[in-house]
Design a protein around this motif. Structure first.
Motif, PDB file in Angstrom:
ATOM      1  N   GLN A   1      33.274  67.761  15.115  1.00 57.63           N
ATOM      2  CA  GLN A   1      33.385  68.253  13.472  1.00 57.63           C
ATOM      3  C   GLN A   1      33.011  66.924  12.640  1.00 57.63           C
ATOM      4  O   GLN A   1      32.240  67.202  11.687  1.00 57.63           O
ATOM      5  N   LEU A   2      33.441  65.848  12.562  1.00 63.80           N
ATOM      6  CA  LEU A   2      33.238  64.708  11.767  1.00 63.80           C
ATOM      7  C   LEU A   2      31.734  64.547  11.750  1.00 63.80           C
ATOM      8  O   LEU A   2      31.204  64.368  10.744  1.00 63.80           O
ATOM      9  N   PHE A   3      31.234  64.286  12.911  1.00 61.03           N
ATOM     10  CA  PHE A   3      29.675  64.176  12.941  1.00 61.03           C
ATOM     11  C   PHE A   3      28.897  65.267  12.512  1.00 61.03           C
ATOM     12  O   PHE A   3      27.706  65.216  12.233  1.00 61.03           O
ATOM     13  N   HIS A   4      29.564  66.621  12.642  1.00 64.82           N
ATOM     14  CA  HIS A   4      28.728  67.616  12.108  1.00 64.82           C
ATOM     15  C   HIS A   4      28.598  67.552  10.549  1.00 64.82           C
ATOM     16  O   HIS A   4      27.528  68.011  10.122  1.00 64.82           O
ATOM     17  N   TYR A   5      29.722  67.371  10.015  1.00 66.60           N
ATOM     18  CA  TYR A   5      29.782  67.375   8.626  1.00 66.60           C
ATOM     19  C   TYR A   5      29.482  65.963   7.807  1.00 66.60           C
ATOM     20  O   TYR A   5      28.947  65.917   6.701  1.00 66.60           O
ATOM     21  N   PHE A   6      29.302  64.779   8.733  1.00 66.05           N
ATOM     22  CA  PHE A   6      28.914  63.527   8.216  1.00 66.05           C
ATOM     23  C   PHE A   6      27.729  63.116   9.152  1.00 66.05           C
ATOM     24  O   PHE A   6      28.200  62.170  10.163  1.00 66.05           O
TER      25      PHE A   6
ATOM     26  N   ARG B   1      38.916  68.875   3.580  1.00 73.77           N
ATOM     27  CA  ARG B   1      40.163  68.460   4.420  1.00 73.77           C
ATOM     28  C   ARG B   1      39.827  67.175   4.861  1.00 73.77           C
ATOM     29  O   ARG B   1      40.581  66.241   4.859  1.00 73.77           O
ATOM     30  N   ILE B   2      38.691  67.086   5.650  1.00 73.90           N
ATOM     31  CA  ILE B   2      38.479  65.660   6.277  1.00 73.90           C
ATOM     32  C   ILE B   2      38.441  64.320   5.222  1.00 73.90           C
ATOM     33  O   ILE B   2      39.065  63.681   5.334  1.00 73.90           O
TER      34      ILE B   2
ATOM     35  N   GLY C   1      33.495  76.274   6.904  1.00 75.66           N
ATOM     36  CA  GLY C   1      32.874  74.757   6.928  1.00 75.66           C
ATOM     37  C   GLY C   1      33.304  73.912   5.659  1.00 75.66           C
ATOM     38  O   GLY C   1      33.688  72.814   5.864  1.00 75.66           O
ATOM     39  N   GLU C   2      33.162  74.479   4.436  1.00 68.14           N
ATOM     40  CA  GLU C   2      33.496  73.745   3.222  1.00 68.14           C
ATOM     41  C   GLU C   2      34.875  73.281   3.372  1.00 68.14           C
ATOM     42  O   GLU C   2      35.192  72.226   2.996  1.00 68.14           O
ATOM     43  N   ALA C   3      35.889  74.217   3.557  1.00 73.42           N
ATOM     44  CA  ALA C   3      37.212  73.604   3.629  1.00 73.42           C
ATOM     45  C   ALA C   3      37.426  72.890   4.538  1.00 73.42           C
ATOM     46  O   ALA C   3      38.229  71.849   4.321  1.00 73.42           O
ATOM     47  N   THR C   4      36.650  72.750   5.779  1.00 75.51           N
ATOM     48  CA  THR C   4      37.110  71.664   6.665  1.00 75.51           C
ATOM     49  C   THR C   4      36.680  70.420   6.295  1.00 75.51           C
ATOM     50  O   THR C   4      36.949  69.245   6.265  1.00 75.51           O
ATOM     51  N   ARG C   5      35.340  70.458   5.803  1.00 74.24           N
ATOM     52  CA  ARG C   5      34.994  69.017   5.053  1.00 74.24           C
ATOM     53  C   ARG C   5      35.707  68.622   4.157  1.00 74.24           C
ATOM     54  O   ARG C   5      35.914  67.426   4.210  1.00 74.24           O
TER      55      ARG C   5
ATOM     56  N   VAL D   1      41.610  59.758  11.321  1.00 71.08           N
ATOM     57  CA  VAL D   1      41.183  60.693  10.246  1.00 71.08           C
ATOM     58  C   VAL D   1      41.187  62.017  11.220  1.00 71.08           C
ATOM     59  O   VAL D   1      41.764  63.100  10.775  1.00 71.08           O
ATOM     60  N   MET D   2      40.830  62.173  12.724  1.00 76.20           N
ATOM     61  CA  MET D   2      40.922  63.424  13.329  1.00 76.20           C
ATOM     62  C   MET D   2      42.316  63.724  13.600  1.00 76.20           C
ATOM     63  O   MET D   2      42.505  65.011  13.572  1.00 76.20           O
ATOM     64  N   ALA D   3      43.107  62.789  14.042  1.00 76.73           N
ATOM     65  CA  ALA D   3      44.500  63.052  14.304  1.00 76.73           C
ATOM     66  C   ALA D   3      44.952  63.758  12.845  1.00 76.73           C
ATOM     67  O   ALA D   3      45.808  64.813  12.709  1.00 76.73           O
ATOM     68  N   ARG D   4      44.727  63.254  11.902  1.00 76.86           N
ATOM     69  CA  ARG D   4      45.502  63.749  10.569  1.00 76.86           C
ATOM     70  C   ARG D   4      44.949  65.098  10.126  1.00 76.86           C
ATOM     71  O   ARG D   4      45.853  65.863   9.545  1.00 76.86           O
TER      72      ARG D   4
END
Lengths: 203, 203
Positions: free
Chosen positions: A47-52, A15-16, A9-13, A37-40
């Motif tokens: 995920q976006l709204f999960h981490y932010f 990366r975003i 999760g930390e890695a994904t965050r 951002v999602m595409a890139r």
DNA sequence: GCAAAAATGGACCTGCAAGTCCAAAAATCG
DNA sequence: CGATTTTTGGACTTGCAGGTCCATTTTTGC
């Protein structure tokens, strides 16, 4: 409390944040959609709204912090070692080089403009950056005073404030005009001025 | 060609630009909707698009030009008469006064950020403003050189570039920190530095 | 005073991007 | 291995602000 992120999760965050920062640097804040951002970053809206959880505002805030930190990191190790005139010149060169490479894309300018009004936190990030930046310059001046390279009667805080302002303006004018001339002029003339003050005894 | 405006029409157009400028100054570019401008200026959507066929972009461009012009007007008559040290100080005081009053609201910073990417014209407006501004300062320095108040070996263009950068940065830091200190420091130190150069003969 | 042109008002359309929701997959941990 | 939690995917909703359109009123110029 904020401990609910696995390593993945930390890695994904991260990366975003990095991906959003890059996207914003390249295309400007107001041109970047969450979808970009999602595409890139190869992530989904969930995920976006999960981490932010605060959505775009929260993401922008994280990106702003990321970019602000980077500004100072890019100046190291020179910025923290302004202990001789050659060291000052090396720092000068690094600044020119960095902003020349960056060109017309200023992440913070846009981020402040966009996020600034909304999130009160964005203002704090920029203020913090400026404060740390100025502190480093002040320390450098004080050190040079301790070795007699800068006159003791120079007001280190005031001189650092002026130099920092000059740099900010130089970068701003680089953004507007595309020319590095202003930044160069302000760095050279200001540093020369500090240097001239060293001759306490006379020529 | 562009002649299709009656006196009334011209007045309405001007009212829209002024109203939009005020609204933007108070609340920031990205917070202002066309509806807000309509409410403030007592106009309808039909009118907005009648006078600005390019929509919001066109209006923003007109506002940017309006605000850019105002920046220089606010510095007159001091800026065009930098012919003695008291005159320079009067100009300095006017700048401080103006930006202190303006406070945290910078019309151009926001406008450049918002409009800049979209309309290529916005960039040109800011560039033009900076160019005119710097030219006025250069003229002032040259005049002082002609009277011997500034050393002849000073590079007027370079010195003006540095001073302009300092001012821009000072204003930027006023926006970030809310403190006028940076602008004051950069003005005082830079002008002092020009003054010191006058002593061509020595201390 | 009358035709043409400009100014005005406001209802309506439209697209898009942020944000919601939930169900499926993967990781964690005892 | 089985329960629990985190991570992930993506379809769907929603609101809103920019932009379109046209009917009406006012001004202009002869």
């Amino acid at each position: 409390m904020t401990r609910a992120l696995t390593r993945k999760g930390e890695a994904t965050r991260a990366r975003i944040v990095a991906g959003a920062a890059a996207e914003i640097r390249e295309r400007g804040v107001d041109e970047v959609r969450l979808e970009d951002v999602m595409a890139r970053t190869g992530t989904s809206k969930g995920q976006l709204f999960h981490y932010f959880p605060d959505g775009k505002d929260g993401l922008l805030l994280a990106v702003a912090q990321h970019e602000a930190d980077q500004v100072l990191i890019d100046q190291e190790p020179m910025l923290s070692n302004l202990t001789s005139w050659p060291a000052w010149l090396a720092w000068r060169d690094r600044l020119i080089e960095r902003y020349l490479a960056q060109g017309v894309k200023c992440p913070l300018n846009g981020l402040l403009g966009q996020t600034g009004r909304r999130a009160p936190g964005a203002q704090a990030i920029v203020t913090g950056l400026m404060w740390r930046w100025q502190k480093a310059i002040t320390d450098g001046i004080r050190h040079m005073q301790s070795t007699g390279d800068i006159a003791a009667d120079v007001d280190a805080d005031r001189a650092a404030a002026a130099l920092l302002a000059g740099i900010q303006g130089g970068v701003l004018l680089l953004l507007s005009t595309g020319k590095i001339d202003h930044l160069e002029a302000v760095l050279d003339l200001t540093i020369d001025s500090l240097r001239a003050g060293a001759r306490t005894g006379g020529s």
